[in-house]
Design a protein around this motif. Structure first.
Motif, PDB file in Angstrom:
ATOM      1  N   THR A 578       1.841   1.960  -4.682  1.00  0.00           N
ATOM      2  CA  THR A 578       3.318   2.622  -4.444  1.00  0.00           C
ATOM      3  C   THR A 578       3.771   2.172  -2.972  1.00  0.00           C
ATOM      4  O   THR A 578       2.234   2.236  -2.022  1.00  0.00           O
ATOM      5  N   VAL A 589       4.420   5.228   3.398  1.00  0.00           N
ATOM      6  CA  VAL A 589       3.501   5.702   2.989  1.00  0.00           C
ATOM      7  C   VAL A 589       3.322   4.940   1.846  1.00  0.00           C
ATOM      8  O   VAL A 589       4.206   4.727   1.264  1.00  0.00           O
ATOM      9  N   ALA A 591       0.731   3.975  -1.601  1.00  0.00           N
ATOM     10  CA  ALA A 591      -1.002   3.958  -2.366  1.00  0.00           C
ATOM     11  C   ALA A 591      -1.773   2.913  -2.576  1.00  0.00           C
ATOM     12  O   ALA A 591      -0.649   2.401  -3.467  1.00  0.00           O
ATOM     13  N   LEU A 599      -4.717   6.573   0.564  1.00  0.00           N
ATOM     14  CA  LEU A 599      -2.722   6.949   0.288  1.00  0.00           C
ATOM     15  C   LEU A 599      -3.648   6.460   2.473  1.00  0.00           C
ATOM     16  O   LEU A 599      -4.171   6.791   3.093  1.00  0.00           O
ATOM     17  N   ALA A 617      -4.087   8.607  -5.663  1.00  0.00           N
ATOM     18  CA  ALA A 617      -2.675  10.336  -5.475  1.00  0.00           C
ATOM     19  C   ALA A 617      -1.934   8.759  -7.218  1.00  0.00           C
ATOM     20  O   ALA A 617      -1.850   7.358  -7.444  1.00  0.00           O
ATOM     21  N   ILE A 620       3.774   9.966  -6.106  1.00  0.00           N
ATOM     22  CA  ILE A 620       4.141  10.576  -4.566  1.00  0.00           C
ATOM     23  C   ILE A 620       5.744  10.467  -4.529  1.00  0.00           C
ATOM     24  O   ILE A 620       6.118  10.165  -5.418  1.00  0.00           O
ATOM     25  N   SER A 621       5.771  10.882  -4.033  1.00  0.00           N
ATOM     26  CA  SER A 621       7.219  11.640  -4.012  1.00  0.00           C
ATOM     27  C   SER A 621       7.813  12.023  -2.453  1.00  0.00           C
ATOM     28  O   SER A 621       7.328  13.067  -1.338  1.00  0.00           O
ATOM     29  N   CYS A 622       9.104  11.343  -1.763  1.00  0.00           N
ATOM     30  CA  CYS A 622       9.724  11.843  -0.829  1.00  0.00           C
ATOM     31  C   CYS A 622      10.326  12.499  -0.258  1.00  0.00           C
ATOM     32  O   CYS A 622      11.605  12.669  -1.453  1.00  0.00           O
ATOM     33  N   PHE A 629       6.021  14.883   2.311  1.00  0.00           N
ATOM     34  CA  PHE A 629       6.237  13.950   1.593  1.00  0.00           C
ATOM     35  C   PHE A 629       5.339  14.998   0.368  1.00  0.00           C
ATOM     36  O   PHE A 629       4.148  15.584   1.237  1.00  0.00           O
ATOM     37  N   VAL A 631       2.213  14.939  -2.865  1.00  0.00           N
ATOM     38  CA  VAL A 631       1.013  13.665  -3.448  1.00  0.00           C
ATOM     39  C   VAL A 631       0.576  13.992  -4.364  1.00  0.00           C
ATOM     40  O   VAL A 631      -0.003  15.476  -4.435  1.00  0.00           O
ATOM     41  N   CYS A 688       9.211  18.589  -3.959  1.00  0.00           N
ATOM     42  CA  CYS A 688       9.215  18.634  -2.778  1.00  0.00           C
ATOM     43  C   CYS A 688      10.686  19.285  -2.696  1.00  0.00           C
ATOM     44  O   CYS A 688      11.224  19.814  -1.724  1.00  0.00           O
TER      45      CYS A 688
END
Lengths: 717, 529
Positions: A578, A589, A591, A599, A617, A620-622, A629, A631, A688
């Motif tokens: 990711t 970021v 992963a 990570l 992870a 992941i969302s930012c 972000f 995780v 998030c």
């Protein structure tokens, strides 16, 4: 608080008396939908576990009362028009099914007083000690609803696991299916606490999956796992007709499963059309027709006397329940893809559908790059879910309803077949005007695998996605690992395991004003590769100036306009899965998963790693705006504070990219469906956004429940 | 809910050809009229050096070839007359502004003036020491003068009535090969020469030499005034350049899309009814590479390109936008005429003096005894306010679609094979792969059907579009049905043919790879430059 993605099909729904409302069990709550608009009007909140039964009290059209039963062991009585809780009965056993026969044939006693109301609950016995070697976990008990207590000593049956109770249309009989036999009880007309039951059993050679009672005659239909429908006529001639009472629940010793000879029925006919398990059996109200449905997603209407069939094909998903309403022209079909279809019975056409987020099927093929992700458009809270039937579902999280579906692949979907064609990647541009999808067809013994990349453009007025470009095998035969659309638009990238990535551009920079313009389309702008390494992930920075492509274990940074390699950073142990740029900050970021997961946060200004964790992870969302972000970590060994996580428990950790110390942590517990990972994805994305909202409004606690998997997050740091 | 999808073949890439813009449709509509005797319309042995249109209706035009000038009718496009009184090759022609006289220069340097109608030889203007390649009448109102340019690098201004040269305009250092009179003034004209220079002349200030000089940087083959009179276009080498003469001779644009020398220019017009004048004017340029290009000098864009099989020398466009003539070096004259909707000007003049008015044909009331009764209303068009209920389109299902719907996979495959459409066969195969049933089908085929399949594979397995799937399938079939193939002579011969075709294809691919190996270093070198 946002809730989203509830399962609408965990239990059968119920129509209100005027057929204008549909009560649907949705997790811990019961949602009330309008049948004329398909939108939610009310919600009954109060249960602490999944609601398993909802029964509307039949009365005149103005009265709106219902009983609900739940796994938390409580039976509640509601006025669902208000909505208002009237009564709660706690029986302390998880209830899997409940029926109230006396509601259907209400008789007043001679003194004008209403008799006590009895319900039959199929509950789960929670044993403290191992008493029996053959543990009977399910039992059918009787509950006096008027006096709010269980009727002691009455235990109709004990079974290995709790299931559902089926009730005949006028409440005369109740029945359960237990593996290869049916157990049927006659409910006496004047029900009281001490009453004897006449009962019979019917046997079959296969496991029975569905059961239905004829409304007027003693006819019982049952469906089995192989798709056969059995019709018993004249059931219980001896037992139910004479007045001799057979008592006591435990006369199971002589029971020989699979032997039909001694069944108390006149005749048994078998109909076989379904090729797979029958899930739905339902007699029409006049008893002339029998509706059946199963895995094939076809509703079959049998004429009971002649056995002639009519079909309602291509419902699109396995059928689960068929419920008729007090209005004879309206009925509902619950499908396994989390959708309730309202059906006009007379013309056999669908009026509208009430749909939740489509869950992925449990039998996901384990093929490289065959999983599917959910993508989110954070600006309007719409998620795009690739579904099994070659469609992408657009679901608004803010409104909690489906917006539209886009047919990606022009192919008939046969529910229940092995999945060989799948939409496995979806990417949306930031303004939602462009969508790109990847569908993969699995080869048959090495022949004919096909990867198709498609670009879709949203029409300006119609809001519908129109197919713009189709690219067959964009990376020869290699699978596509990820696709990303540039935030500033008109450019997309696809990275493949075959060792290259391609940058696609929209041939006309601006979408054509007239939609009939034929030359608008996507063409390959550049092909890039780095040492022939498999490209495992790709991402654009938020201003679109940098393209990051993960070449297995390193990250390559490119200028997408000039096609030049800017920098190569990183050296992880495992392949990177990711990549994501963190908001508008200059952090990236990455992963990687596997035996040594990692990570890592990279600073784009210094081109080096800022900090790194050994974290597996899951997702992941930012955030789009600031540098936070989230995780999701699902790990058995991880210890957070003092609490050790159980399997299927995880944490969502919220970080600021500038700092290695997490901002906050939520514990999530995953109740069911271990393969259901993509819900977690939704959840991370959700958090998030919620986080930014909660900061504004100062909310301390966030509670989110999602569909079948219910998470109870709590903040621990 | 879900509609049913028939099996469809993969989409083919649409051709990169752009759909014709309205303008290219317009230029393509200039077609050789059917009623002209030969195609290509007129063929002479000698190059067509010049084409000139008469400025008045019906816009007759003259073409010079060899020692002749042929005048064509602007109406019928038929040859009207040929003037053959030249001593040497005729090189240029020009109609007077009223269209009554025609001046033509020949290679001896003499300029002849004829009556355009009677062909009678009126004047001979002698003075050029070498070939007179340019002759031009002023375009506004002056009927008594003309100017000419010759290979002696002199531009001469003549008084036609007295056959006298009014004055010589000196300045060019090489052959003067082109020139044009200003469309707004009788006194201004422009000449272009092989010394790369274009000179603007004003006869009012003749003593001071040229008014302006422009450097085209290539021998100038053609120069024209654009209709405003403020811009000129020059052609020479592979370029067409647009100059602003009012703004001091500034170069506005250089069009460089021809591959060989541009030989001639003329003004064209897109006959759109509306729009500004400048929006409709185009420059037509022809070149030795055989291309005619239409250049929109308002947008500096080429709006249409047309290819001809021969080197082009001259081009003309009628002022009423109906005819386009191109002359080639091999003497072919491509005359294109646009079909103009004949307006109903042939109003029937009825001798209605009698006053007898026919009865209006009475509308018969339709009865069910008429056949037409049952067809009534079928041609009725919906009016604007009507709400149209569309009949749901009936989905057409092919035989194999119906069989696939019934899950009769093998029959579906055989049905597709019998239809002999390779696209649909491959589509059915792909659908079977998606159902993971293809190999089972193949192993269930009986001998005859297997022969059918092998014949299909022999024909198409080397076609690049299908090769990816079919070659793998061939391998599997040979593996699965080896015994059956061995037992039948017919199948054996199919496989033999297949083997031969595949070997042939491999040979082709190898030689293609060789060629690619040869070319790729060259391409790389070319890319570096």
């Amino acid at each position: 608080m946002f809730t989203g993605g509830k399962s609408f099909v965990s239990s059968p729904p119920a129509f209100s008396n005027d057929a204008k409302r549909l009560l649907v069990c949705t997790g811990n709550t019961v949602s009330v939908f309008s049948t004329s608009t398909g939108l939610q009007t009310n919600e009954l909140e109060g249960h602490e576990a999944q609601v398993t039964s909802v029964i509307v009290v039949p009365a005149s059209k103005v009265l709106n009362y219902c009983w609900t039963a739940s796994l938390d062991g409580k039976i509640k009585y509601w006025d669902f028009a208000a909505p208002e809780l009237m009564k709660t009965i706690d029986i302390r056993f998880p209830i899997h099914s409940m029926v109230i026969p006396s509601l259907l044939n209400q008789t007043t006693e001679s003194n004008g007083k209403l008799p006590d109301l009895f319900s039959y609950v199929y509950s789960e016995v929670v044993k403290q000690k191992e008493e029996h070697s053959n543990s009977f976990r399910g039992q059918i008990q009787k509950c006096n609803l008027t006096k709010s207590r269980l009727v002691g000593g009455v235990k109709l049956a004990e079974t290995q696991s709790p299931g559902s109770i089926t009730i005949s249309p006028y409440g005369k009989y109740i029945g359960v299916r237990e593996k290869r036999k049916l157990r049927i009880w006659e409910i006496p007309e004047k029900d009281s606490e001490h009453v004897c039951y006449k009962k019979i059993r019917l046997h079959h050679t296969r496991s029975i999956t569905a059961l239905a009672f004829h409304p007027t005659e003693r006819v019982i239909a049952a469906g089995d796992v192989t798709g056969r429908i059995l019709i018993w006529r004249g059931v219980g001639l001896q037992t139910f007709s004479n007045s001799k009472l057979v008592n006591g629940p435990n006369k199971d010793e002589e029971d020989r499963p699979g032997v039909r000879d001694e069944d108390d029925a006149d005749s048994c006919t078998t109909w076989h059309w379904h090729s797979a398990q029958v899930n739905v059996l339902f007699f029409s109200s006049d008893g002339a027709y029998l509706y059946s449905g199963g895995r094939e997603g076809v509703l079959v209407c049998w004429q009971l006397d002649s056995g002639k069939k009519k079909f309602l094909p291509r419902i699109g998903s396995p059928l689960l329940y068929f419920i008729s309403s007090p209005d004879p022209t309206l009925s509902s079909i619950s499908c396994a893809d989390n959708r309730i279809q309202l059906l006009r019975t007379t013309s056999m056409e669908f009026l509208r559908s009430i749909s939740g987020i489509k869950l992925p099927s449990s039998h996901l093929a384990t093929y490289e790059g065959f999983g599917s992700d959910v993508v989110v458009n954070p600006t309007d809270g719409v998620i795009a879910v690739p579904a099994e039937d070659y469609r992408v579902q657009f679901y608004s999280l803010f409104d909690d309803r489906e917006i539209q579906e886009v047919q990606i692949c022009q192919r008939n979907h046969h529910p229940g077949d092995e999945i060989t064609v799948k939409v496995n990647l979806v990417a949306l541009s930031r303004d939602g005007s462009t969508m790109s999808t990847v569908e993969t067809r699995l080869p048959e013994e090495g022949i004919g695998s096909l990867v198709t990349l498609k670009f879709w453009a949203r029409g300006s007025q119609s809001k519908q996605f129109n197919l713009s470009t189709v690219i067959y095998e964009p990376h020869r035969e290699a699978g596509i690992s990820s696709i990303a659309v540039r935030p500033t638009g008109h450019m997309a990238v696809s990275s493949s395991y075959g060792g290259d990535f391609k940058v696609w551009v929209n041939r006309h920079g601006t979408p054509p004003k007239d939609e009939t313009h034929q030359n608008a389309g996507w063409t390959c702008h550049a092909v890039g590769s780095y040492k022939k390494k498999p490209m495992t992930s790709a991402a654009f920075s938020s201003d679109g100036s940098v393209l990051a492509v993960a070449a297995e274990k390193v990250i390559t940074l490119w200028d997408p306009d000039r096609n030049t390699l800017l920098a190569v950073i990183g050296d992880s142990v495992e392949p990177i899965t990711t990549l994501s740029f963190v908001g508008k900050s200059d952090y990236l970021v990455s992963a990687s998963r596997g035996s040594k997961p990692q990570l890592t946060i990279w600073s784009m200004s210094k081109l080096c790693a800022t900090w790194s964790y050994r974290l597996d992870a899951e997702a992941i969302s930012c955030s789009m705006y600031n540098s936070t972000f989230a995780v999701l970590v699902l790990s058995e060994q991880m210890v957070v504070g003092e609490a050790t996580l159980h399997p299927h428990e995880g944490t969502i950790v919220l970080f600021n990219a500038e700092n290695a110390v997490p901002l906050s942590t939520w514990l999530v517990s995953k109740v069911a469906l271990p393969s259901n990972l993509h819900l977690v994805h939704i959840y991370v994305v959700f958090v998030c956004n919620i986080y930014s909202f909660s900061r504004i409004s100062g909310l301390a606690a966030i509670s989110v429940s999602i569909s079948v998997s219910i998470y109870f997050p709590r903040i621990i740091t | 809910m879900a509609e049913s999808f028939p099996v469809r073949p993969k989409l083919r890439p649409t051709s990169s050809k752009t759909t014709p813009t309205p303008e290219s449709k317009y230029w393509r509509s200039f077609k050789i009229p059917k009623d002209i005797d030969t195609t290509p319309s007129k063929s002479y042995v000698y190059p067509i050096n010049a084409i000139a249109f008469s400025p008045v209706e019906p816009h007759d035009f003259a073409a010079t070839h060899s020692a002749n000038v042929t005048i064509f009718s602007g109406k019928t496009l038929e040859r009207k007359s040929t003037i053959a009184s030249f001593a040497n090759t005729a090189a240029s022609a020009s109609f007077r502004c009223d269209g009554k006289l025609l001046a033509a220069g020949d290679l001896t340097g003499t300029i002849h003036v004829f009556d355009a109608k009677s062909r009678s030889h009126l004047r001979r203007l002698k003075g050029h020491a070498a070939a007179a390649r340019v002759v031009s009448y002023p375009r506004v109102a002056d009927k008594f003068h003309l100017f000419s340019g010759g290979d002696d690098s002199v531009v001469k201004y003549w008084d036609v009535t007295t056959e006298k040269c009014v004055f010589d305009l000196l300045g060019h250092k090489d052959y003067v090969r082109c020139g044009d009179a200003s469309p707004v003034s009788d006194e201004m004209f422009v000449s272009g020469s092989y010394d790369h220079r274009v000179k603007l002349w004003d006869v009012r200030v003749s003593s001071e030499g040229s008014v302006m000089e422009l450097n085209h940087e290539k021998p100038v083959e053609s120069v024209i005034y654009l209709p405003s009179g403020g811009l000129i276009a020059t052609a020479g080498g592979n370029y067409v350049k647009i100059w602003d003469v009012i703004g001091g001779g500034k170069l506005l644009y250089s069009m460089e899309s021809h591959n060989k020398t541009v030989t001639s220019l003329c003004m064209g017009k897109v006959g759109k009814g509306s729009g500004e004048e400048a929006d409709q004017n185009r420059i037509l340029s022809v070149s030795l590479d055989g291309y005619m290009k239409v250049f929109d000098y308002a947008k500096f864009k080429i709006t249409h390109t047309m290819r001809f099989p021969e080197p082009l020398l001259s081009v003309g466009f009628s002022p009423n936008c109906s005819t386009r003539v191109i002359g080639t070096s091999k003497g072919t004259l491509y005359i294109g005429r646009r079909k103009v909707k004949v307006e109903s000007d042939n109003l029937v003049v009825d001798g209605g003096g009698w006053g007898v008015v026919d009865d209006e044909p009475r509308k018969k009331v339709l009865r069910p005894s008429y056949f037409r009764y049952f067809q009534r209303g079928q041609n009725l068009k919906p009016s604007e306010g009507d709400y149209l209920i569309k009949r749901p389109k009936k989905l057409k299902l092919a035989v194999f679609d119906k069989l696939l719907k019934k899950f009769r996979h093998k029959e579906a495959l055989v049905a597709a094979l019998n239809q002999k459409n390779p696209e649909s066969v491959v589509a059915v195969m792909e659908e079977l792969i998606a159902r993971q049933k293809l190999l089972r089908c193949v192993s269930n085929l009986d001998m005859e059907e297997l022969g059918l399949l092998l014949a299909f594979l022999q024909k198409y397995s080397t076609v690049p579009r299908y090769a990816g799937i079919l070659t793998k399938l061939v391998n599997k079939i040979v593996e699965l049905r080896a015994d059956d193939i061995r037992s039948s002579d017919q199948l054996r011969s199919h496989v033999r043919n297949l083997k031969r075709d595949v070997a042939e294809e491999i040979r082709i691919q190898e030689s293609l790879l060789e060629i690619q190996g040869i070319i790729s270093p060259m391409l790389r070198i070319a890319a570096k430059r």
